[in-house]
Scaffold this active site. Structure first.
Site, short mmCIF file in Angstrom:
data_model
loop_
_atom_site.label_atom_id
_atom_site.label_comp_id
_atom_site.label_asym_id
_atom_site.label_seq_id
_atom_site.Cartn_x
_atom_site.Cartn_y
_atom_site.Cartn_z
N ASP A 133 -16.60 -56.54 -54.44
CA ASP A 133 -17.28 -56.11 -53.10
C ASP A 133 -18.77 -56.64 -53.18
OD1 ASP A 133 -15.25 -54.88 -52.22
OD2 ASP A 133 -15.41 -52.97 -52.58
N HIS A 161 -11.42 -54.17 -58.91
CA HIS A 161 -11.65 -52.93 -58.27
C HIS A 161 -10.44 -52.55 -57.54
CE1 HIS A 161 -13.53 -50.28 -55.31
NE2 HIS A 161 -13.45 -50.87 -54.49
N GLU A 197 -9.74 -49.90 -54.81
CA GLU A 197 -9.83 -49.74 -53.65
C GLU A 197 -8.32 -50.20 -52.88
OE1 GLU A 197 -13.39 -49.51 -51.72
OE2 GLU A 197 -12.43 -48.10 -50.05
N TYR A 202 -22.97 -54.94 -44.80
CA TYR A 202 -22.23 -54.74 -45.72
C TYR A 202 -22.93 -53.63 -46.72
CZ TYR A 202 -18.19 -54.88 -48.97
OH TYR A 202 -17.27 -54.62 -49.96
N HIS A 227 -19.00 -50.46 -55.66
CA HIS A 227 -19.43 -49.37 -55.32
C HIS A 227 -18.43 -47.89 -55.56
CE1 HIS A 227 -16.52 -48.97 -51.59
NE2 HIS A 227 -16.10 -50.00 -52.28
N ASP A 275 -8.04 -51.97 -50.23
CA ASP A 275 -7.91 -53.17 -49.54
C ASP A 275 -7.51 -54.46 -50.56
OD1 ASP A 275 -10.49 -52.26 -50.35
OD2 ASP A 275 -11.55 -53.91 -49.53
N HIS A 309 -12.48 -48.79 -43.71
CA HIS A 309 -12.57 -47.19 -44.01
C HIS A 309 -12.25 -46.24 -42.95
CE1 HIS A 309 -15.57 -48.42 -47.68
NE2 HIS A 309 -14.28 -48.61 -48.03
N HIS A 352 -14.64 -60.16 -50.40
CA HIS A 352 -14.88 -60.37 -48.77
C HIS A 352 -15.62 -61.59 -48.54
CE1 HIS A 352 -12.74 -56.29 -48.60
NE2 HIS A 352 -13.56 -55.85 -49.42
FE1 FEO Z 1 -14.26 -51.15 -52.18
FE2 FEO Z 1 -13.27 -54.09 -50.47
O1 FEO Z 1 -13.22 -52.35 -51.38
#
Ligand code: FEO
Length: 397
Positions: free
Chosen positions: A164, A79, A81, A192, A145, A83, A23, A225
């Site tokens: 996530d 998701h 995002e 996390y 999230h 990544d 981030h 992750h």
């Molecule tokens: Fe919210 Fe691992 O991206």
């Protein structure tokens, strides 16, 4: 290198041993991370999530070693995002018509990030995708999230692809929790949770209840992750339930900045008083500039009360205290008490300003804080210890 998860599921993600910041500079990831992507081969073939953009060429090349890309029937994006979606543009250049299953919000995020009119298929909770012997069942998890987030359950192999949720920024060649150091995994999962999931704890509580109510058999929980939960699924779910419920331990954390050591001496003297009054309470004294900011936030998460101190500078508090206060506010901690302290030369506003900031951040303010003019002498050290002893009594009220 791909890794076999089950007869039908292969891990095709990227382990990022180099990652130290996530981030932007907001989150330290000293143990690296991974971006988990999974290839499901049943009668239909599904790619579940992709990886971060800097690894797009590598990801597509390795995926081609695993499968003819034209054999991929569906892409599921839990998701979006960067990544997890960063590799989509490179992948979609190869297989532009492949349907992308995601939530409606997921589609709008993908359109906003990549400006492409891909073949989006919107799904919502309860929708199913028949892929042969198995089915994929989608479960929206909005605000866990991001608003687009969903999880996907695979019947037959009984895998919850949780994205996530339940993740850890932790690089490991080990695929499963029971092959790695569980205490490190729990620490990274807690870091996390604190730094990414905590503001959305009410959604966590509801979603856990919903998933438990679905009575899904869970053999694996595969986040996006870190490692896959296999042996400790009950443990990580139980921890999430506890973390989401105004979590605290018997801990008090003092966070301070100092210019000429007076505020540091204040922190240590207050801590001595706390220790005298409550010998079993865990006490952490953390310089805001000598410690990792995200590790400090984990200590705040564990604490029942915090004290934040800064010397007064230019009629305010230090830039580092300003930074940690902003992060504390954003993470929306619940059920915590607080007070402030600080040394000063002439104007002396810092302690009051910190108190007001913590009040805005929904901490229960215990008292007006304590200030010391210039440097504490022995008499003042005794007063600070007494303040610490009283603080213990006040937070117990
Ligand atoms: Fe919210 Fe691992 O991206």
């Amino acid at each position: 290198m791909s890794k076999r998860v089950t007869d039908k599921v292969t891990w095709v993600g990227k382990i990022d041993w180099e990652l130290k910041k996530f981030h932007g500079d907001e989150l330290s990831t000293m143990e690296g991370s991974s971006y988990n992507s999974y290839l499901i081969r049943d009668k239909k073939t599904v790619l579940m999530d992709t990886v971060w953009g800097p690894y797009d060429t590598e990801f597509v090349k390795r995926l081609k070693e695993e499968i003819n890309l034209n054999e991929i029937d569906y892409i599921v994006m839990n998701h979006n995002e960067s990544d997890h979606s960063g590799t989509l543009p490179a992948l979609m250049r190869e297989i532009p018509d492949t349907p992308i299953y995601c939530t409606k919000k997921g589609e709008s995020i993908l359109r906003g990030l990549y400006h492409q009119d891909w073949n989006y298929v919107n799904v919502k909770t309860g929708d199913e995708l028949d892929i042969g012997d198995s089915k994929l069942i989608f479960v929206e998890a909005s605000m866990l999230h991001w608003p687009d987030t969903m999880m996907t359950y695979m019947t037959g192999d009984n895998i919850l692809f949780s994205n996530d949720v339940f993740g850890q920024h932790y690089a490991s060649e080990m695929l499963y929790d029971d092959m790695d150091d569980i205490s490190k995994l729990i620490h990274e999962a807690e870091k996390y949770y604190t730094n990414i999931i905590n503001p959305f704890s009410t959604f966590v509580t509801k979603k856990l209840a919903e998933v438990q109510g679905m009575n899904l058999k869970l053999d694996l929980v595969a986040p996006s992750h870190g490692v896959i939960w296999r042996k400790n699924i009950g443990l990580i779910m139980d921890l999430y339930a506890r973390w989401a419920n105004s979590y605290q331990e018997d801990q008090i954390t003092l966070i301070y900045d100092t210019m000429w050591q007076s505020t540091r001496k204040m922190a240590e003297a207050i801590a001595e008083g706390i220790q005298q009054a409550s010998p079993n309470t865990t006490i952490k004294i953390l310089s805001v500039v000598k410690n990792d900011k995200n590790d400090i936030l984990v200590e705040v998460f564990k604490s029942k009360a915090i004290l934040v101190g800064s010397p007064t500078i230019n009629n305010g508090f230090s830039y580092a205290i300003a930074g940690i206060l902003e992060m504390i506010k954003g993470l929306k901690f619940k059920n915590k008490k607080a007070a402030s302290f600080g040394s000063y030369g002439w104007s002396g506003e810092a302690a009051k300003m910190i108190k007001e900031f913590l009040e805005e951040s929904k901490f229960a303010i215990v008292n007006d804080g304590i200030r010391v003019n210039w440097a504490p002498d022995q008499e003042t050290i005794e007063k600070l210890r007494e303040y610490g002893r009283n603080f213990v009594a006040e937070i117990a009220e």
